[in-house]
Design a protein around this motif. Structure first.
Motif, short mmCIF file in Angstrom:
data_model
loop_
_atom_site.label_atom_id
_atom_site.label_comp_id
_atom_site.label_asym_id
_atom_site.label_seq_id
_atom_site.Cartn_x
_atom_site.Cartn_y
_atom_site.Cartn_z
N PHE A 109 12.52 1.41 -5.71
CA PHE A 109 11.46 2.26 -6.25
C PHE A 109 11.51 3.67 -5.67
CE2 PHE A 109 9.70 -2.11 -6.29
CZ PHE A 109 9.45 -2.24 -7.65
N ASP A 110 11.11 4.63 -6.51
CA ASP A 110 10.96 6.02 -6.08
C ASP A 110 9.70 6.12 -5.22
OD1 ASP A 110 10.67 8.74 -5.83
OD2 ASP A 110 10.97 9.18 -7.95
N PRO A 111 9.81 6.57 -3.96
CA PRO A 111 8.61 6.65 -3.11
C PRO A 111 7.70 7.83 -3.45
CG PRO A 111 10.52 7.44 -1.91
CD PRO A 111 11.04 6.92 -3.22
N VAL A 112 8.15 8.74 -4.32
CA VAL A 112 7.31 9.86 -4.74
C VAL A 112 6.37 9.39 -5.85
CG1 VAL A 112 7.30 12.17 -5.77
CG2 VAL A 112 9.09 11.54 -4.13
N PRO A 113 5.06 9.53 -5.67
CA PRO A 113 4.11 9.06 -6.70
C PRO A 113 4.23 9.84 -8.00
CG PRO A 113 3.03 9.45 -4.58
CD PRO A 113 4.39 10.05 -4.47
N SER A 156 7.98 4.97 -9.85
CA SER A 156 7.35 5.11 -8.54
C SER A 156 6.90 3.77 -7.99
CB SER A 156 6.16 6.06 -8.62
OG SER A 156 6.58 7.39 -8.88
N LEU A 157 6.88 3.69 -6.68
CA LEU A 157 6.47 2.48 -5.97
C LEU A 157 5.03 2.12 -6.32
CD1 LEU A 157 7.24 0.44 -3.73
CD2 LEU A 157 6.44 2.12 -2.07
N ALA A 158 4.80 0.83 -6.57
CA ALA A 158 3.45 0.36 -6.88
C ALA A 158 3.36 -1.13 -6.59
CB ALA A 158 3.10 0.63 -8.34
N PRO A 159 2.17 -1.63 -6.25
CA PRO A 159 2.01 -3.06 -5.98
C PRO A 159 2.34 -3.90 -7.22
CG PRO A 159 0.08 -1.82 -5.25
CD PRO A 159 0.93 -0.88 -6.07
N ARG A 171 0.85 -1.19 0.00
CA ARG A 171 0.00 0.00 0.00
C ARG A 171 0.89 1.24 0.00
NH1 ARG A 171 -4.39 0.37 4.35
NH2 ARG A 171 -2.53 0.81 5.60
N ILE A 172 0.68 2.11 -0.96
CA ILE A 172 1.50 3.31 -1.09
C ILE A 172 1.41 4.17 0.17
CG2 ILE A 172 2.02 5.32 -2.52
CD1 ILE A 172 2.34 2.59 -3.89
N GLU A 173 0.23 4.20 0.79
CA GLU A 173 0.04 5.05 1.97
C GLU A 173 0.86 4.59 3.17
OE1 GLU A 173 -3.80 2.54 1.50
OE2 GLU A 173 -2.27 3.48 0.22
N ASP A 174 1.40 3.37 3.11
CA ASP A 174 2.25 2.89 4.20
C ASP A 174 3.68 3.41 4.10
OD1 ASP A 174 0.18 1.44 5.31
OD2 ASP A 174 0.72 -0.43 4.30
N TYR A 175 3.96 4.22 3.06
CA TYR A 175 5.30 4.76 2.85
C TYR A 175 5.25 6.29 2.76
CZ TYR A 175 6.30 -0.12 1.85
OH TYR A 175 6.41 -1.49 1.95
#
Length: 529
Positions: A389-393, A398-401, A95-99
């Protein structure tokens, strides 16, 4: 260059030659395991599998079942090259919101924005789905001669003996001790009373760290087969440990993971061909590097001169600039900022058998000790692939599942115009490509054997505008580079390494040879007895 080291010290590690097979690895003991498999009638791929799992026990901070990688194979009878890709990917439940971002820069290898509690850098939240076991499974199904259980038996035995502590072990553990202390199973595996273990001073003393849980896991993997790591008891144990500690990797993630057979990139060069890994590796950047090199200089007699070294620097800097400027991961290439600014902890080994089959194999946990998280029930040190992964959306990487991880490794197998064939790769993050490119040039442009190539001074041109030169380069080369580039000098040394750490093998007719980085204290090329 500010240092206090000797200017007169000379270290050499002669190349090994044999009519039989050879394994060249960062650990002599792991290379011996692979060479013994060749002596027992195993194929080059049998040696790859046995060496892989031995390395996971002997240098578990570099690679192991908890990591990922890729290999380039040459199959002599069919005269065919192939790639097995077992790179890691993000868990589907991530989940992106966990980062959440906290401001400032990350504290590890990449120039990312910082994530709260460094969740993407270490601990259970940084773990990607590991691929090493799947890669070995695919290789075994395609080419192995010997039973899976037999190939894993040496790693089970080595784990039962415990991790041998010498000065190199102590040095590497010391560098990660502050983070290993955070996780009870990690501290139990690598520390003594919360501190790095000390190598003994007396000649008859031996210090070993018990690896009982790792031994049990390797025995289970040997007996139950590779699918157990993804669909059986081992899979459930690994997933339960990670999720109990707050990570997202699940049994479903493991069950769906497969290695991929891919066509290698075929790069024409000086009448020969370099076969490299495609897609999410440094292979595509190698295509550009060799395209530039081929036009930049004509090989001079007597080895690389100032013109050649300037060409190496120009080609590598140009290729890196283009890679970082406009390559994204949507089409299997790289994104801005997705390169390391410091070396990672990776292992590379190369192998050749008496029939001429060859393998270049690179595997990694990404950072040293990966996530720093050892699974309590299996004793496996897990990767921190989420850090790729880049944590910036909103960015290409960018980080993704479920997303595949990007990498810097580039194992290659090449055939020179004179018919010689070599397998080469290295550890060292972004410094891998410069090392591999120059070693290929030393052999393919200048006709060097491995003993000459491994001792030939190199440059590194992976750090933006700066070119780093080995202090052993001839004065004329150094002055030329200093006049054209932002030039710095560094020594080849054991720790911290300023250049990549290569291992390579070469076949000339029916004679094989192997060599490893002279300053890597454990590395050796070992021929089958």
């Amino acid at each position: 260059m500010a240092d206090q080291f000797s200017n007169s010290q000379v270290i050499r590690k002669p190349a090994v030659s044999s009519k039989g097979g050879i394994v060249a690895a960062q650990s002599r003991k792991a290379a011996e395991v692979g060479a013994a498999v060749l002596a027992d009638g195993g194929d080059c791929v049998d040696a790859v599998i046995a060496t892989t799992f031995a390395l996971g026990v002997l240098e578990p901070w570099m690679s192991g079942a908890g990591g990922g990688g890729a290999m380039v194979l040459y199959r002599a009878r069919e005269n065919r090259y192939e790639v097995i890709d077992y790179g890691m990917r993000a868990p589907d439940g991530l989940r992106i919101e966990d980062y959440p971002l906290t401001g400032g820069a990350a504290s590890d290898l990449f120039p990312w924005a910082r994530v709260k509690d460094d969740r993407n850098l270490q601990g259970p939240g940084s773990i990607a789905v590991p691929g090493v076991v799947a890669g070995m499974e695919e290789a075994h199904l395609r080419h192995a001669r010997l039973p899976w259980k037999e190939l894993l038996a040496p790693s089970v035995k080595l784990a039962g003996e415990g991790l041998l502590v010498d000065w190199w072990t102590t040095s590497l553990i010391a560098g990660a001790a502050a983070d290993l202390r955070r996780y009870p199973a990690s501290a139990a595996a690598y520390l003594q009373d919360g501190l790095p273990p000390s190598a003994p001073w007396t000649i008859k003393s031996v210090v070993r760290m018990p690896q009982d849980r790792l031994q049990a896991a390797m025995a289970q993997l040997a007996a139950a087969g590779p699918r157990d790591f993804y669909e059986g008891d081992l899979a459930r144990s690994v997933a339960d440990d990670i999720q109990a500690a707050g990570g997202t990797l699940s049994a479903r993630d493991l069950a769906s993971f497969r290695a991929h057979l891919r066509e290698p990139l075929a790069i024409p060069y000086r009448g020969g061909t370099v076969y490299a890994t495609p897609e999410l590796t440094a292979g595509p950047t190698m295509v550009r590097t060799f395209g530039l090199l081929q036009k930049a200089f004509e090989p001079a007699r007597g080895g690389p001169d100032a013109v050649a070294y300037a060409a190496y620097a120009d080609a590598l800097q140009t290729a890196y600039r283009e890679r970082l400027k406009d390559m994204g991961d949507e089409d299997g290439r790289r994104a801005l900022g997705a390169d390391m600014i410091a070396p990672a902890c990776t292992t590379h080994f190369s192998a050749v058998d008496r029939d001429g089959n060859m393998a270049a194999v690179t595997q990694t946990l990404l950072s040293g000790f990966g996530s720093k998280f050892v699974t309590p029930n299996t004793g496996l040190t897990m990767n921190n692939g989420i850090m790729w992964f880049d944590p910036v959306p909103g960015n290409p990487n960018s980080l993704a599942p479920g997303k595949r991880c990007l990498t810097n490794y580039t194992p290659v197998v090449a055939q020179a115009a004179d018919g010689r064939r070599l397998a080469v790769g290295a550890s060292g993050g972004r410094r891998i490509l410069p090392a591999v490119s120059q070693l290929l040039s030393f052999v393919m442009d200048f006709g060097m054997d491995l003993d000459a190539a491994i001792h030939q001074p190199r440059i590194d041109a992976s750090e933006g505008a700066t070119v780093i030169g080995d202090v052993r380069l001839p004065d004329g080369v150094r002055e030329s580079l200093r006049g054209r580039f932002d030039y710095e000098e560094a020594r080849i040394q054991s720790l911290p390494m300023k250049f990549a750490c290569p291992s390579l093998v070469l076949r000339d007719g029916t004679t094989n040879s192997g060599a490893t980085e002279p300053f890597q204290p454990w590395g050796d090329a070992v021929a089958e007895s």
